[in-house]
Scaffold this motif. Structure first.
Motif, short mmCIF file in Angstrom:
data_model
loop_
_atom_site.label_atom_id
_atom_site.label_comp_id
_atom_site.label_asym_id
_atom_site.label_seq_id
_atom_site.Cartn_x
_atom_site.Cartn_y
_atom_site.Cartn_z
N ASP A 62 5.03 31.10 -29.90
CA ASP A 62 4.79 31.95 -28.73
C ASP A 62 3.37 32.51 -28.75
O ASP A 62 2.68 32.50 -27.72
N GLN A 63 2.92 32.92 -29.91
CA GLN A 63 1.56 33.45 -30.04
C GLN A 63 0.54 32.35 -29.77
O GLN A 63 -0.47 32.58 -29.09
N TYR A 64 0.79 31.14 -30.26
CA TYR A 64 -0.12 30.02 -30.04
C TYR A 64 -0.24 29.71 -28.54
O TYR A 64 -1.34 29.55 -28.02
N PHE A 65 0.92 29.64 -27.85
CA PHE A 65 0.88 29.35 -26.42
C PHE A 65 0.21 30.47 -25.64
O PHE A 65 -0.49 30.23 -24.66
N GLU A 66 0.41 31.68 -26.07
CA GLU A 66 -0.23 32.82 -25.40
C GLU A 66 -1.75 32.73 -25.57
O GLU A 66 -2.51 32.94 -24.63
N THR A 67 -2.20 32.36 -26.78
CA THR A 67 -3.63 32.20 -27.03
C THR A 67 -4.20 31.08 -26.17
O THR A 67 -5.28 31.23 -25.58
N MET A 68 -3.49 29.96 -26.10
CA MET A 68 -3.95 28.83 -25.28
C MET A 68 -4.02 29.23 -23.81
O MET A 68 -4.97 28.87 -23.11
N LYS A 69 -3.04 29.98 -23.33
CA LYS A 69 -3.04 30.42 -21.94
C LYS A 69 -4.25 31.30 -21.67
O LYS A 69 -4.93 31.15 -20.65
N ASN A 70 -4.55 32.21 -22.58
CA ASN A 70 -5.69 33.10 -22.40
C ASN A 70 -7.01 32.32 -22.39
O ASN A 70 -7.89 32.59 -21.57
N LYS A 71 -7.13 31.34 -23.30
CA LYS A 71 -8.36 30.52 -23.34
C LYS A 71 -8.53 29.74 -22.05
O LYS A 71 -9.63 29.66 -21.49
#
Length: 163
Positions: A62-71
């Protein structure tokens, strides 16, 4: 069949009940039930531990996908800012005009080269075509004469049939 009876029942404090059970099935089945309860608790503990591990992995994903979404959001906003600037629009128009002038000069140069090539090819093919024509012309005249003779012979042979 199991026969359970309550021997004594005591209330130690409010909400806590203490009791002694007796079972007429014997010690062997009682031990087997205790073992089954212990095994069930172990299985429950293992299942709970594996679920806890899965939860941490899910949190990492979840944290990885959230980081990717922000980038991606940041990059898209940067690209939108670039496309919205008038400077980029004027640069694109200038680039297109430069390319158009270059293509026009290349096009005129290609046309000149194609004219030169066609003239050279015509100069080389004209004598060859004349030579072939000179060789074929007598043959064609000979075939025409033979056809005329054949036509006259057929006409002479068909006169008696027509009468």
């Amino acid at each position: 069949m199991l026969d359970w009876t309550i021997r004594t029942l005591r209330i130690l404090q409010e909400g806590t009940i203490w009791s002694e059970f007796s079972c007429s099935t014997g010690l062997l089945q009682s031990a087997a039930m205790k073992f089954s309860i212990i095994a069930a608790l172990v299985v429950f503990a293992l299942a709970h531990g594996s679920l806890a591990q899965d939860t941490t992995e899910l949190e990492k994903l979840d944290q990885y996908f959230e980081t990717m979404k922000n980038k991606m959001t940041q990059e898209l906003s940067k690209m939108a800012e670039l496309f919205n600037t008038e400077d980029l629009t004027s640069q694109a128009q200038t680039f297109l005009e430069n390319q158009r002038t270059q293509l026009e000069s290349i096009s005129s140069h290609l046309q000149d080269q194609l004219k030169a090539i066609s003239t050279t090819a015509e100069q080389q093919l004209k004598p060859m075509a004349d030579n072939i024509q000179a060789q074929i012309q007598p043959m064609l005249e000979n075939i025409q004469k033979q056809m005329e003779v054949l036509q006259q012979q057929l006409a002479e042979k068909t006169k008696p049939i027509a009468n």
